[in-house]
Design an enzyme around this catalytic site. Structure first.
Site, mmCIF file in Angstrom:
data_model
loop_
_atom_site.group_PDB
_atom_site.id
_atom_site.type_symbol
_atom_site.label_atom_id
_atom_site.label_comp_id
_atom_site.label_asym_id
_atom_site.label_seq_id
_atom_site.Cartn_x
_atom_site.Cartn_y
_atom_site.Cartn_z
ATOM 1 N N TRP A 170 23.967 -59.862 16.465
ATOM 2 C CA TRP A 170 25.175 -59.807 15.635
ATOM 3 C C TRP A 170 25.466 -58.310 15.525
ATOM 4 C CZ3 TRP A 170 29.004 -62.295 13.051
ATOM 5 C CH2 TRP A 170 29.588 -61.648 11.968
ATOM 6 N N HIS B 63 54.669 -66.687 -20.495
ATOM 7 C CA HIS B 63 55.969 -66.799 -19.818
ATOM 8 C C HIS B 63 56.063 -68.096 -19.011
ATOM 9 C CE1 HIS B 63 56.983 -62.769 -21.066
ATOM 10 N NE2 HIS B 63 55.771 -62.390 -20.668
ATOM 11 N N ARG C 117 22.574 -68.657 12.740
ATOM 12 C CA ARG C 117 22.708 -67.394 12.015
ATOM 13 C C ARG C 117 23.971 -66.634 12.412
ATOM 14 N NH1 ARG C 117 17.390 -65.745 10.297
ATOM 15 N NH2 ARG C 117 17.845 -63.540 10.514
ATOM 16 N N GLU D 253 40.865 -65.003 -7.383
ATOM 17 C CA GLU D 253 39.797 -65.391 -6.456
ATOM 18 C C GLU D 253 39.004 -66.580 -7.021
ATOM 19 O OE1 GLU D 253 39.115 -65.026 -3.514
ATOM 20 O OE2 GLU D 253 36.991 -65.444 -3.292
ATOM 21 N N GLU E 202 39.376 -74.563 -3.126
ATOM 22 C CA GLU E 202 38.811 -74.816 -1.799
ATOM 23 C C GLU E 202 37.633 -75.779 -1.853
ATOM 24 O OE1 GLU E 202 38.790 -71.009 0.938
ATOM 25 O OE2 GLU E 202 37.984 -70.550 -1.022
ATOM 26 N N LYS F 238 37.113 -71.506 9.309
ATOM 27 C CA LYS F 238 36.490 -70.230 8.944
ATOM 28 C C LYS F 238 37.322 -69.053 9.429
ATOM 29 C CE LYS F 238 33.472 -67.651 7.110
ATOM 30 N NZ LYS F 238 33.708 -67.485 5.671
ATOM 31 N N LYS G 262 38.621 -70.148 -5.081
ATOM 32 C CA LYS G 262 37.309 -70.739 -4.747
ATOM 33 C C LYS G 262 37.250 -72.171 -5.256
ATOM 34 C CE LYS G 262 36.096 -68.781 -2.329
ATOM 35 N NZ LYS G 262 36.461 -67.514 -1.751
ATOM 36 N N CYS H 296 21.252 -60.942 13.308
ATOM 37 C CA CYS H 296 20.498 -61.051 14.561
ATOM 38 C C CYS H 296 19.333 -62.018 14.373
ATOM 39 C CB CYS H 296 19.910 -59.709 14.945
ATOM 40 S SG CYS H 296 21.125 -58.425 15.174
ATOM 41 N N ASN I 70 16.176 -56.129 14.950
ATOM 42 C CA ASN I 70 17.070 -56.727 13.966
ATOM 43 C C ASN I 70 17.090 -55.765 12.791
ATOM 44 O OD1 ASN I 70 18.308 -58.235 12.031
ATOM 45 N ND2 ASN I 70 16.777 -59.852 11.944
HETATM 46 C C1 F6R Z 1 38.768 -68.171 1.288
HETATM 47 C C2 F6R Z 1 38.796 -67.716 2.660
HETATM 48 C C3 F6R Z 1 40.107 -67.419 3.273
HETATM 49 C C4 F6R Z 1 40.024 -66.113 4.076
HETATM 50 C C5 F6R Z 1 41.330 -65.884 4.842
HETATM 51 C C6 F6R Z 1 41.304 -64.554 5.577
HETATM 52 O O1 F6R Z 1 37.486 -68.468 0.851
HETATM 53 O O2 F6R Z 1 37.790 -67.596 3.282
HETATM 54 O O3 F6R Z 1 41.122 -67.333 2.309
HETATM 55 O O4 F6R Z 1 39.768 -65.076 3.186
HETATM 56 O O5 F6R Z 1 41.539 -66.912 5.757
HETATM 57 O O6 F6R Z 1 40.280 -64.528 6.516
HETATM 58 P P1 F6R Z 1 39.729 -63.167 7.082
HETATM 59 O O7 F6R Z 1 39.136 -62.411 5.950
HETATM 60 O O8 F6R Z 1 38.724 -63.579 8.119
HETATM 61 O O9 F6R Z 1 40.892 -62.415 7.674
#
Ligand code: F6R
Length: 613
Positions: free
Chosen positions: A74, A509, A27, A486, A493, A608, A490, A2, A100
């Site tokens: 938010w 393997h 934000r 993970e 990406e 996103k 990262k 928020c 907030n």
């Molecule tokens: C990686 C990333 C994506 C999301 C995926 C699922 O850094 O952000 O792999 O994790 O697109 O997104 P949500 O969690 O929003 O369903």
């Protein structure tokens, strides 16, 4: 998160508030509103959606007020909607408030107020706090300032609140605990904000308000007090930050800011849900479907990307602690297969955005076949949250960097609670282990803080050595395997370097054929019962001249003698350790991406929220 703004001065308040709300849009928010002093009454305008919707709604109204407050919301309690948007008006209509934060004991306060005849127009904890303040003001026949002070002594949670009152035509009362508040000093005017961005166009002189402080703000006067009613001298600072730097909290990128927010966001996701001293876990979503959980044959976790990695770790943890079958499914595969689903299945949908199309359709299909859906979602009121039969929000706040960081650790924190709660309900977890895990979970925020303070500079240096690598391998065993996946995701990406995550023992393997002196191999190698085995895997890489970077537990004396670089994290129970191990890997990716001159906040080709299949 928020955003809040406020203005008291001699000019028209509305344009200052709208301008301020626009500055806070970065934000993330789902609705916006303003409240203004209009003679003897208060005018409130609020709308779901963008600030532009609010402007459209207010267009043509002649607002002459010189005092007002504004808010971008938010959602935390109650879905995004006009009625849940702030500001809220008290039952008498005499006080307007924006908030907030989260009021943890709002349910208890609401019960008391309902008994006294108070009614509520929204589902928010904020409206409860506002009416609690009004009730104190009326019953004690005291000033708003005094009522706020009394109310805040009973409030559990975090807040910044701004209030205006028909009895105080030229004043805003503000208070904070745990959420940020800045007051800008202008000429015969004061500006209030969640950060300095809304006031930067008007003043560079600001006062940062501390926890448990209360401000009485008039055009020409700023009085600061503590909750004991003692005056405090405001400490005025000169801002030398640009707007972009303020939005990123002084960090160069949202991704870095979000990595550094994790001590707080993990704390927020655990807050009010666990008490390591009793010890106990409160998760109303699990309580709601308790019967279904106790009867369930199977839990299926459905997710994509980083959220899938959180799900994979949860599979290991839930099977260990709850002795129930768990499967983890890529939503995109699950929706197009013809899986056998019955009403004895619980589906846990994990999603930051709550809008991922594949996850949404996967759970829709499963629900039609009788499964019970538990949503683990960050964005309140999102499609997955609305579709779920029960759920828990992760409370990580808006994640702006495209690569998920703080949302992932918040997912892990809540999934741990889910596993512990189910284990307790089923009686499959021993008390000593339950207590130990809860105790270690409570320490995670401070441990993450320690990693960030202690290892950040070191990781920046380590990243320099590997910036030009063409490929990376990430290896881990057991609970650390999902973290290897993970870490690799990262890096891919953010740096566009090819990286693969593998179970460490699987390496022989196939992937071991890749190893030569140009291949960095990142081991997630914190202490666990298979530690000797991962040490052997490191030796195997070194024997083939690979370069080894290892995330290890404090006190490990063996791996530092083998690895090229080590990153040390605090020692903690092996089940909880992954939530710590991932943090250095986030930083490593960030610095490698940065060294390669890439846009770490908006990597190419990525969105996103993936709302298309
Ligand atoms: C990686 C990333 C994506 C999301 C995926 C699922 O850094 O952000 O792999 O994790 O697109 O997104 P949500 O969690 O929003 O369903």
């Amino acid at each position: 998160m928020c955003g809040i703004v406020g203005y008291v001065g001699c000019n028209l308040a509305y344009p200052v508030l709208i301008d301020g709300l626009k500055k806070l849009e970065y934000r993330g928010y789902d609705s916006a509103g303003v409240a203004l002093h209009a003679g003897n009454s208060l005018e409130v305008y609020k709308k779901e959606g963008k600030v532009a919707n609010l402007e459209e709604y207010v267009y043509g109204k002649n607002i002459q007020a010189t005092v007002g407050i504004g808010h971008t919301r938010w959602a935390t309690h109650g879905v995004p909607s006009d009625r849940n948007a702030h500001p809220h008006l008290s039952n008498s209509g005499g006080i307007a408030m924006i908030h907030n934060g989260i009021i943890e004991n709002y349910a208890q306060l609401k019960e008391e107020l309902v008994l006294k005849g108070y009614t509520f127009k929204s589902d928010t904890d904020s409206e409860v706090l506002l009416n609690f303040i009004e009730d104190i003001k009326i019953n004690n026949e005291c000033s708003l300032e005094e009522a706020v002070r009394i109310a805040l002594r009973r409030v559990v949670g975090a807040y910044v609140i701004l209030l205006i009152d028909t009895d105080l035509p030229d004043t805003i009362i503000a208070a904070r605990k745990g959420s940020p508040l800045v007051i800008g000093i202008g000429e015969n005017a004061h500006y209030l904000g969640s950060d300095a961005s809304p006031m930067l166009a008007y003043t560079k002189e600001v006062v940062y308000i501390n926890d448990y402080e209360l401000a009485i703000v008039k055009p020409d006067e700023l009085i600061l007090k503590n909750l004991g009613n003692e005056r405090i001298t405001p400490f005025v600072q000169k801002l030398d930050m640009e707007l972009a730097a303020i939005e990123k909290g002084g960090f160069d990128h949202f991704m870095l800011k979000e990595i550094f927010e994790q001590p707080q966001t993990i704390f927020d996701s655990l807050r009010g849900r666990m008490d390591a001293t009793i010890p106990a876990i409160t998760l109303s979503g699990i309580e709601k479907i308790k019967g279904k959980i106790l009867e369930a044959n199977r839990i299926i976790i459905v997710a994509c990307g980083t959220s899938w990695h959180a799900g994979l770790l949860a599979e290991y943890v839930i099977e260990e602690l709850c002795r129930v079958n768990v499967e983890v499914e890529y939503a995109s595969e699950f929706r197009y297969r013809n899986p056998i689903i019955t009403d004895k299945d619980i589906i846990i949908a994990v999603s930051q955005s709550g809008e991922t199309a594949d996850t949404l359709v996967a759970i829709e299909n499963a629900q039609k076949q009788g499964a019970t859906i538990f949503g683990l979602v960050n964005v309140v009121g999102s499609s997955i949250a609305r579709m779920s039969d029960a759920g828990a929000y992760t409370h990580a706040g808006p994640e702006i960097g495209v690569a998920s960081t703080k949302a992932f650790t918040a997912q892990l924190a809540v999934l741990y609670l889910v596993a512990l709660k189910i284990g307790q309900l089923k009686g499959t977890i021993e008390n000593t282990l339950f207590n130990k895990l809860l105790e270690d979970l409570a320490k995670v925020p401070e441990h993450v803080q320690h990693i960030l303070e202690d290892q950040n500079e070191h990781i920046r240096e380590v990243a320099k050595k590997y910036t030009d690598a063409r490929d990376f391998l990430y290896l881990g065993r057991g609970y650390n395997f999902p973290i290897a996946l993970e870490g690799a995701l990262k890096l891919k990406e953010i740096s566009y370097i090819h990286a693969e995550g593998y179970p460490a023992a699987e390496m022989k393997h196939g992937p071991i054929a890749l190893v030569d002196e140009s291949l960095p191999v990142v081991f997630v190698a914190t202490k666990d019962p298979y530690h000797e085995k991962i040490v052997s895997n490191i030796q195997e890489i070194k024997a083939r001249k690979g370069m080894v970077v290892a995330v290890i537990s404090q006190g490990d004396e063996v791996i530092p003698t083998l690895a090229d670089d080590v990153i040390v994290v605090p020692q903690i129970h092996e089940i909880i350790a992954p939530i710590l191990s991932v943090v250095p890997l986030q930083l490593l990716s960030y610095y490698i991406g940065l060294n390669r001159g890439l846009d770490v906040d908006k990597p190419r080709n990525l969105a996103k929220s993936v709302t298309v299949e």
